[in-house]
Design an enzyme around this catalytic site. Structure first.
Site, PDB file in Angstrom:
ATOM      1  CB  CYS A  88      -0.884  -0.204   0.755  1.00  0.00           C
ATOM      2  SG  CYS A  88      -1.857   1.595   0.984  1.00  0.00           S
ATOM      3  CG  ASN A  90      -1.922   6.514  -0.283  1.00  0.00           C
ATOM      4  OD1 ASN A  90      -0.962   7.405  -0.707  1.00  0.00           O
ATOM      5  ND2 ASN A  90      -3.207   6.323  -0.647  1.00  0.00           N
ATOM      6  CG  ASN A 165      -0.532  -3.723  -4.930  1.00  0.00           C
ATOM      7  OD1 ASN A 165       0.231  -2.657  -5.543  1.00  0.00           O
ATOM      8  ND2 ASN A 165      -1.296  -2.864  -3.934  1.00  0.00           N
ATOM      9  CG  ASN A 198      -5.835  -2.488  -5.923  1.00  0.00           C
ATOM     10  OD1 ASN A 198      -6.469  -2.922  -5.104  1.00  0.00           O
ATOM     11  ND2 ASN A 198      -4.814  -3.376  -6.424  1.00  0.00           N
ATOM     12  CD  GLU A 222      -7.412   1.055  -2.030  1.00  0.00           C
ATOM     13  OE1 GLU A 222      -6.364  -0.344  -2.167  1.00  0.00           O
ATOM     14  OE2 GLU A 222      -7.386   2.430  -1.607  1.00  0.00           O
ATOM     15  NE  ARG A 223      -5.398  -6.972  -4.360  1.00  0.00           N
ATOM     16  CZ  ARG A 223      -5.188  -7.967  -4.348  1.00  0.00           C
ATOM     17  NH1 ARG A 223      -5.057  -9.068  -4.934  1.00  0.00           N
ATOM     18  NH2 ARG A 223      -3.249  -7.484  -4.047  1.00  0.00           N
ATOM     19  CB  CYS A 231      -4.947   3.522  -4.290  1.00  0.00           C
ATOM     20  SG  CYS A 231      -4.865   2.549  -4.773  1.00  0.00           S
ATOM     21  N   GLY A 232      -1.832   4.976  -3.284  1.00  0.00           N
ATOM     22  CA  GLY A 232      -0.639   5.090  -3.802  1.00  0.00           C
ATOM     23  C   GLY A 232      -0.500   4.704  -4.778  1.00  0.00           C
TER      24      GLY A 232
END
Length: 293
Positions: A88, A90, A165, A198, A222-223, A231-232
């Protein structure tokens, strides 16, 4: 037997998290407990939960230590529905703020803090706007599935990008299309990725490049969470996809606007190949205690 969870609430451009320290790795929350804490009506409310655990105290963390012996801390990240996430962008900045604010780690100006994640070790530094994280390498992955979203008149091809991801980025024609999306519903992909993905929807700035910096706006589903204010890793994927579409001569510096603010993305060469960095704010907003059954 009830347990008391001492936590902090933090966010990066509105992408919010519940963070707690468990250095020994002795407190394992269940997916149901995680979902309950993240519930915005009956819990604290968050897009995900981050557990601060020493890398030596869980298997994924020990793998991180093999990659970098200095990665003392592991970011154990869970989505709001209780599912595990690899990374992630962020969250890792907010995690760095949590570690340093709590006295668990030090990060002087100009120094680097390596943090273990399920996507590998990521290096974090302080920046003028908060923190800068080197997200490592990336790759085109997942092909070009057709993406349909509620209130999108015609399905569009997306571009699959992996930045630790999985993401699929979809270009839209104008601001009206972007604003009109109803992302309370999960976008439908054909073919559907078996592990979920995502999905980012982007529109270019006008002009696309100003003063050598590319500019786009983005919304994301986002999943395991739903639509989030930011979402970073999605911001990074969106910038990479837009540069890919723009072709030769496109810049390596990007400003991406999301509903929760703006983030900076920079692509740069390394001996291992191209890396991509994300810069933006990270804030802790309050501390609390929660009793869990």
């Amino acid at each position: 037997m009830a347990i008391t969870l001492r936590f902090s609430k933090g966010h990066g451009t509105g992408n919010d998290f519940v963070l707690f320290a468990d250095p020994d790795g002795s407190l394992e929350l269940t997916p149901a407990q995680i979902a309950a804490i993240c519930d915005r009506h009956f819990g604290v409310g968050a897009d995900g939960i981050i557990r601060a655990v020493r890398s030596a105290n869980l298997p994924a963390g020990r793998a991180a230590l093999e990659e970098d012996p200095d990665a003392e801390w592991f970011m154990d990240y869970w989505n709001a529905d209780g599912s595990v996430a690899e990374m992630c962008g962020n969250g890792i900045r907010v995690y760095a703020e949590f570690l340093t604010r709590s006295g668990l780690a030090e990060l002087p100006a100009g120094e680097t803090l390596p943090i273990g994640t399920r996507a590998g070790v990521r290096d974090v530094q302080r920046s003028a706007v908060g923190y800068r994280v080197d997200l490592g390498g990336w790759r085109l992955d997942g092909g070009e599935p057709l993406v349909n979203a509620r209130e999108l008149a015609v399905a569009r091809p997306g571009l699959g990008i992996d930045v630790g991801n999985p993401h699929v980025v979809v270009a839209l024609s104008d601001e009206a299309e972007l604003e009109g999306l109803d992302l309370s519903y999960v976008p439908v992909l054909d073919p559907e990725p078996p592990a979920g993905v995502n999905v980012e929807f982007v529109v270019p700035g006008d002009p696309l490049v100003k003063d050598g910096v590319g500019r786009i706006r983005m919304r994301v589903h986002e999943r395991g969470v739903g639509e989030t204010l930011s979402c970073g890793t999605g911001v990074v994927a969106a910038a990479l996809a837009t540069r890919h579409w723009a072709g030769q001569g496109a810049p390596d510096d990007w400003r991406v606007e999301v509903p929760g603010g703006a983030l900076a993305v920079k692509m740069f060469p390394t001996e291992e190949g191209e890396h991509v960095a994300l810069s933006g704010p990270a804030e802790l907003v309050f501390d609390g205690e929660l009793t869990l059954a």
